[in-house]
Design a protein around this motif. Sequence first.
Motif, short mmCIF file in Angstrom:
data_model
loop_
_atom_site.label_atom_id
_atom_site.label_comp_id
_atom_site.label_asym_id
_atom_site.label_seq_id
_atom_site.Cartn_x
_atom_site.Cartn_y
_atom_site.Cartn_z
N ALA A 12 12.94 -5.11 -4.66
CA ALA A 12 11.50 -5.31 -4.70
C ALA A 12 11.09 -5.83 -6.06
N CYS A 21 6.19 -11.06 -4.66
CA CYS A 21 6.39 -10.13 -3.56
C CYS A 21 5.46 -10.41 -2.41
N GLY A 154 4.46 -3.53 -0.09
CA GLY A 154 5.09 -3.93 1.17
C GLY A 154 4.34 -3.37 2.35
N SER A 199 9.00 -2.41 2.02
CA SER A 199 9.60 -3.74 1.99
C SER A 199 10.50 -3.95 3.20
N GLN A 208 8.93 1.99 -5.14
CA GLN A 208 9.93 1.44 -4.23
C GLN A 208 11.18 2.31 -4.08
#
Length: 418
Positions: A12, A21, A154, A199, A208
């Motif tokens: 990420a 991203c 995400g 993600s 993340q």
Amino acid sequence: MSRTFIRLTITAASLAVLAGCAAPVSTVSSGSSVAPDPIPQASPASEQGLQNWIRNFRPRALSSGISPAVYDNAMRIARYNPEVIRLDRRQAEFSRPVWEYLDSAASDSRTTKGRGLARTHAAVLSQIESRYGVDRNIVMAIWGMESNFGGNRGRMQIIPSLATLAYDGRRGEMFSNQLIAALKILQAGDTDPANMLGSWAGAMGHTQFMPTSYLEYAVDFNGDGRRDIWSDDPTDSLASTAAYLNRSGWVPGLPAVVEVQLPSGFNYSQTGRSNVRSGSAWASQGVRAVNGQTLPSGGIIAPAGRSGPAFLVTRNFIAIRAYNASDNYALGVAMLGNRISGGPGIVGAFPREAGSLTHNQKEEVQRLLNRLGYNVGEPDGAIGENTIAGIKAFQRRIGVEQDGYANTTLLKQLQQAT
């Protein structure tokens, strides 16, 4: 993404810094009604194959402690997602040089945003730092690197993504383990299937976390009964990151990176983070910190060879690498953290005018090194420790400076030698 978090090849953070991203995420919290990114249409054969796999995987999940109700409820939303397979198999055509990576990682805009948010969250950051001993500015830097301070968390549903990758991906067993971990998170009640977003590869929240790392390191710091890394409130995410670094060997008060000035005639064969020496031993060779501070123990890295700046990296640099096994990433975090704290950027100059090798050229360097007997591993374009050691051995053989740096000069030397 190759840490206990199970960081994958494209993290990420790498996507955020190198390629940009996902679009900014909408409000995400347990029980919210945020719409995830839609799952692209799959072929009937692929979808049927996934559903067969889900039925066959059920006994394994149940034997791992997942209840039938949790499994069946979670898998109701599982659909074959061809987009995650495309992303998993994507190979970058080139990689940017370290100076461009660091320019972006510790950019003025990211620094300014990080300083503002550090003031906003000063009270909770102080509490986190007090409990875990981890520099609050490093925690802030990881937040900035991983999701642009929560802006790029995400929006893919984790269960469909992990199920697709476990069924049809290159690393099926790894993603199967991640899927079981995600189901355990659901079973614990920290979130629900619809709101478990992240993600394409399963990384979740402000910093993340992969599911396995969430299970091991995530904490409920605000005391609401849930380890909520999906909420707009970053408290649990920031505390979980500090907990991870703490358990990875973080030493309070020790800088992760010290930029150093190397003396004329310095033997670059000594570079490498694993060649740890005392600060006094480095100082006896004429190594000096650019800010004048006393050198701690550590190894010296020169990410752009003898033509660029050098850095003494400590045990705390290694702790950051446990979060993401990349020297560039750890340098980026350390530099951004330093700037957020009010410190300067990198003082030394990188050899920008010389350019850098493309991804394909780096693979060629590795193929040529293998052909010459240096056994640096499968050519993948990633210049890691084995490749650097091979480069140094080749440079020693031809009688040039052993800085381990892969550039166009090295490539030409290898081509001439084979």
